[in-house]
Design a protein around this motif. Structure first.
Motif, PDB file in Angstrom:
ATOM      1  N   PRO A  64      43.004  50.011 -22.082  1.00  0.00           N
ATOM      2  CA  PRO A  64      43.393  49.817 -23.480  1.00  0.00           C
ATOM      3  C   PRO A  64      43.980  48.424 -23.704  1.00  0.00           C
ATOM      4  O   PRO A  64      44.642  47.860 -22.833  1.00  0.00           O
ATOM      5  CB  PRO A  64      44.440  50.893 -23.725  1.00  0.00           C
ATOM      6  N   ILE A  65      43.719  47.884 -24.864  1.00  0.00           N
ATOM      7  CA  ILE A  65      44.259  46.587 -25.263  1.00  0.00           C
ATOM      8  C   ILE A  65      45.630  46.837 -25.877  1.00  0.00           C
ATOM      9  O   ILE A  65      45.791  47.742 -26.705  1.00  0.00           O
ATOM     10  CB  ILE A  65      43.314  45.899 -26.261  1.00  0.00           C
ATOM     11  N   ALA A  66      46.611  46.031 -25.498  1.00  0.00           N
ATOM     12  CA  ALA A  66      47.997  46.262 -25.913  1.00  0.00           C
ATOM     13  C   ALA A  66      48.172  46.369 -27.421  1.00  0.00           C
ATOM     14  O   ALA A  66      48.926  47.206 -27.898  1.00  0.00           O
ATOM     15  CB  ALA A  66      48.896  45.158 -25.362  1.00  0.00           C
ATOM     16  N   ASP A  67      47.480  45.571 -28.204  1.00  0.00           N
ATOM     17  CA  ASP A  67      47.674  45.610 -29.653  1.00  0.00           C
ATOM     18  C   ASP A  67      46.612  46.446 -30.367  1.00  0.00           C
ATOM     19  O   ASP A  67      46.381  46.288 -31.553  1.00  0.00           O
ATOM     20  CB  ASP A  67      47.715  44.193 -30.233  1.00  0.00           C
ATOM     21  N   ASP A  68      45.990  47.363 -29.647  1.00  0.00           N
ATOM     22  CA  ASP A  68      44.934  48.207 -30.198  1.00  0.00           C
ATOM     23  C   ASP A  68      45.472  49.585 -30.598  1.00  0.00           C
ATOM     24  O   ASP A  68      44.733  50.560 -30.630  1.00  0.00           O
ATOM     25  CB  ASP A  68      43.801  48.345 -29.180  1.00  0.00           C
ATOM     26  N   GLY A  69      46.748  49.700 -30.884  1.00  0.00           N
ATOM     27  CA  GLY A  69      47.317  50.986 -31.276  1.00  0.00           C
ATOM     28  C   GLY A  69      47.185  52.004 -30.169  1.00  0.00           C
ATOM     29  O   GLY A  69      47.489  51.727 -29.013  1.00  0.00           O
ATOM     30  N   THR A  70      46.679  53.172 -30.516  1.00  0.00           N
ATOM     31  CA  THR A  70      46.527  54.233 -29.519  1.00  0.00           C
ATOM     32  C   THR A  70      45.080  54.391 -29.071  1.00  0.00           C
ATOM     33  O   THR A  70      44.778  55.296 -28.301  1.00  0.00           O
ATOM     34  CB  THR A  70      47.027  55.582 -30.086  1.00  0.00           C
ATOM     35  N   ASN A  71      44.184  53.552 -29.532  1.00  0.00           N
ATOM     36  CA  ASN A  71      42.773  53.671 -29.154  1.00  0.00           C
ATOM     37  C   ASN A  71      42.567  53.316 -27.688  1.00  0.00           C
ATOM     38  O   ASN A  71      43.237  52.454 -27.140  1.00  0.00           O
ATOM     39  CB  ASN A  71      41.915  52.749 -30.021  1.00  0.00           C
ATOM     40  N   GLY A  72      41.603  54.019 -27.062  1.00  0.00           N
ATOM     41  CA  GLY A  72      41.200  53.683 -25.714  1.00  0.00           C
ATOM     42  C   GLY A  72      41.982  54.355 -24.604  1.00  0.00           C
ATOM     43  O   GLY A  72      41.774  54.068 -23.437  1.00  0.00           O
ATOM     44  N   ARG A  73      42.861  55.262 -24.946  1.00  0.00           N
ATOM     45  CA  ARG A  73      43.697  55.890 -23.920  1.00  0.00           C
ATOM     46  C   ARG A  73      43.292  57.323 -23.581  1.00  0.00           C
ATOM     47  O   ARG A  73      43.761  57.883 -22.611  1.00  0.00           O
ATOM     48  CB  ARG A  73      45.159  55.861 -24.359  1.00  0.00           C
ATOM     49  N   GLY A  74      42.428  57.924 -24.365  1.00  0.00           N
ATOM     50  CA  GLY A  74      42.082  59.329 -24.209  1.00  0.00           C
ATOM     51  C   GLY A  74      41.546  59.705 -22.851  1.00  0.00           C
ATOM     52  O   GLY A  74      42.049  60.607 -22.190  1.00  0.00           O
ATOM     53  N   LEU A  75      40.503  59.014 -22.412  1.00  0.00           N
ATOM     54  CA  LEU A  75      39.911  59.353 -21.119  1.00  0.00           C
ATOM     55  C   LEU A  75      40.840  58.998 -19.964  1.00  0.00           C
ATOM     56  O   LEU A  75      40.799  59.654 -18.924  1.00  0.00           O
ATOM     57  CB  LEU A  75      38.553  58.687 -20.944  1.00  0.00           C
ATOM     58  N   LEU A  76      41.682  57.984 -20.144  1.00  0.00           N
ATOM     59  CA  LEU A  76      42.666  57.682 -19.100  1.00  0.00           C
ATOM     60  C   LEU A  76      43.660  58.833 -18.958  1.00  0.00           C
ATOM     61  O   LEU A  76      44.060  59.182 -17.841  1.00  0.00           O
ATOM     62  CB  LEU A  76      43.403  56.382 -19.410  1.00  0.00           C
ATOM     63  N   LEU A  77      44.059  59.438 -20.080  1.00  0.00           N
ATOM     64  CA  LEU A  77      44.924  60.617 -20.013  1.00  0.00           C
ATOM     65  C   LEU A  77      44.221  61.768 -19.305  1.00  0.00           C
ATOM     66  O   LEU A  77      44.810  62.443 -18.456  1.00  0.00           O
ATOM     67  CB  LEU A  77      45.343  61.064 -21.419  1.00  0.00           C
ATOM     68  N   VAL A  78      42.964  61.998 -19.672  1.00  0.00           N
ATOM     69  CA  VAL A  78      42.202  63.075 -19.033  1.00  0.00           C
ATOM     70  C   VAL A  78      42.101  62.827 -17.536  1.00  0.00           C
ATOM     71  O   VAL A  78      42.362  63.717 -16.723  1.00  0.00           O
ATOM     72  CB  VAL A  78      40.806  63.219 -19.679  1.00  0.00           C
ATOM     73  N   GLN A  79      41.762  61.601 -17.148  1.00  0.00           N
ATOM     74  CA  GLN A  79      41.650  61.263 -15.734  1.00  0.00           C
ATOM     75  C   GLN A  79      42.980  61.464 -15.007  1.00  0.00           C
ATOM     76  O   GLN A  79      43.013  61.939 -13.879  1.00  0.00           O
ATOM     77  CB  GLN A  79      41.184  59.819 -15.575  1.00  0.00           C
ATOM     78  N   SER A  80      44.076  61.102 -15.655  1.00  0.00           N
ATOM     79  CA  SER A  80      45.393  61.167 -15.017  1.00  0.00           C
ATOM     80  C   SER A  80      45.947  62.586 -14.914  1.00  0.00           C
ATOM     81  O   SER A  80      46.618  62.912 -13.941  1.00  0.00           O
ATOM     82  CB  SER A  80      46.400  60.323 -15.809  1.00  0.00           C
ATOM     83  N   LEU A  81      45.678  63.413 -15.909  1.00  0.00           N
ATOM     84  CA  LEU A  81      46.349  64.708 -15.990  1.00  0.00           C
ATOM     85  C   LEU A  81      45.502  65.907 -15.573  1.00  0.00           C
ATOM     86  O   LEU A  81      46.056  66.942 -15.208  1.00  0.00           O
ATOM     87  CB  LEU A  81      46.876  64.938 -17.416  1.00  0.00           C
ATOM     88  N   ALA A  82      44.186  65.794 -15.640  1.00  0.00           N
ATOM     89  CA  ALA A  82      43.325  66.929 -15.293  1.00  0.00           C
ATOM     90  C   ALA A  82      43.207  67.051 -13.775  1.00  0.00           C
ATOM     91  O   ALA A  82      43.291  66.060 -13.047  1.00  0.00           O
ATOM     92  CB  ALA A  82      41.938  66.747 -15.904  1.00  0.00           C
ATOM     93  N   ASP A  83      43.009  68.266 -13.307  1.00  0.00           N
ATOM     94  CA  ASP A  83      42.753  68.480 -11.881  1.00  0.00           C
ATOM     95  C   ASP A  83      41.345  68.021 -11.523  1.00  0.00           C
ATOM     96  O   ASP A  83      41.097  67.588 -10.401  1.00  0.00           O
ATOM     97  CB  ASP A  83      42.946  69.952 -11.526  1.00  0.00           C
ATOM     98  N   ALA A  84      40.424  68.128 -12.460  1.00  0.00           N
ATOM     99  CA  ALA A  84      39.059  67.636 -12.315  1.00  0.00           C
ATOM    100  C   ALA A  84      38.523  67.384 -13.711  1.00  0.00           C
ATOM    101  O   ALA A  84      38.970  68.009 -14.669  1.00  0.00           O
ATOM    102  CB  ALA A  84      38.178  68.647 -11.583  1.00  0.00           C
ATOM    103  N   TRP A  85      37.582  66.443 -13.827  1.00  0.00           N
ATOM    104  CA  TRP A  85      36.944  66.186 -15.107  1.00  0.00           C
ATOM    105  C   TRP A  85      35.635  65.471 -14.853  1.00  0.00           C
ATOM    106  O   TRP A  85      35.380  64.973 -13.760  1.00  0.00           O
ATOM    107  CB  TRP A  85      37.855  65.389 -16.045  1.00  0.00           C
ATOM    108  N   GLY A  86      34.798  65.419 -15.866  1.00  0.00           N
ATOM    109  CA  GLY A  86      33.540  64.712 -15.704  1.00  0.00           C
ATOM    110  C   GLY A  86      32.680  64.783 -16.943  1.00  0.00           C
ATOM    111  O   GLY A  86      33.076  65.316 -17.974  1.00  0.00           O
ATOM    112  N   VAL A  87      31.492  64.227 -16.795  1.00  0.00           N
ATOM    113  CA  VAL A  87      30.482  64.233 -17.841  1.00  0.00           C
ATOM    114  C   VAL A  87      29.218  64.776 -17.196  1.00  0.00           C
ATOM    115  O   VAL A  87      28.862  64.376 -16.093  1.00  0.00           O
ATOM    116  CB  VAL A  87      30.228  62.814 -18.390  1.00  0.00           C
ATOM    117  N   ALA A  88      28.557  65.697 -17.875  1.00  0.00           N
ATOM    118  CA  ALA A  88      27.388  66.353 -17.300  1.00  0.00           C
ATOM    119  C   ALA A  88      26.285  66.481 -18.340  1.00  0.00           C
ATOM    120  O   ALA A  88      26.538  66.406 -19.547  1.00  0.00           O
ATOM    121  CB  ALA A  88      27.774  67.749 -16.795  1.00  0.00           C
ATOM    122  N   ALA A  89      25.075  66.693 -17.857  1.00  0.00           N
ATOM    123  CA  ALA A  89      23.963  67.031 -18.737  1.00  0.00           C
ATOM    124  C   ALA A  89      24.179  68.463 -19.229  1.00  0.00           C
ATOM    125  O   ALA A  89      24.712  69.299 -18.492  1.00  0.00           O
ATOM    126  CB  ALA A  89      22.649  66.921 -17.980  1.00  0.00           C
TER     127      ALA A  89
END
Length: 164
Positions: free
Chosen positions: A120-145
């Protein structure tokens, strides 16, 4: 792109189908001990779905997990739902399944473009942090067909019921 599933291989899975028999009034999951499921169709760009799906998940997880696990699940669900509604111009489908091994939340949309982790860019408000939260807090995560002849993708996360 995400963490690996059990056994060390890529963590990918299809989307379970809608199971209306698991839904009660207003789609609330029927509870059989510590299991249940709900599915929601998320209308294109309808951000009202975010608090609605959080409430539905809260009902599903009423007596589940250690301290903070339900709140973590709600936060991560919010991130996936918001991403699907903001970054696609189509409907999406949310499925949350609580089973003996934990919680799995999946959001399926018909867009082929896969989400990208970004710093995330420092002056970009809250944008760009969602997947980082998922990566940090989930036991597992991913993208699938999505499987079964469907187009698009499924973005998912899993949480066990342990402590934070």
């Amino acid at each position: 792109m995400g963490r690996q599933g059990p056994g060390g291989g890529p963590a990918e899975a299809g989307v379970p189908g809608r199971h209306p028999e698991n839904e009660g009034p207003e789609g609330a999951a029927r509870r059989d001990g510590a299991t249940g499921q709900f599915t929601r169709l998320l209308g294109k760009s309808d951000l009202r779905a975010v608090p609605e799906t959080r409430r539905a998940l809260r009902r599903l997880l009423l007596h589940w997990g250690g301290p903070g696990r339900s709140e973590t699940a709600e936060l991560l669900l919010s991130e996936l739902v918001t991403n699907a509604l903001v970054h696609t111009d189509r409907d999406a489908e949310l499925t949350a399944t609580l089973g003996p091994r934990g919680l799995r939340v999946e959001v399926r949309d018909d867009t082929e473009r896969r989400p990208q982790l970004r710093v995330p860019i420092a002056d970009d408000g809250t944008n760009g942090r969602g997947l980082l939260l998922v990566q940090s807090l989930a036991d597992a995560w991913g993208v699938a067909a999505p499987g079964a002849g469907r187009t698009g993708k499924v973005v998912w996360f899993e949480l066990d019921g342990g402590t934070v």
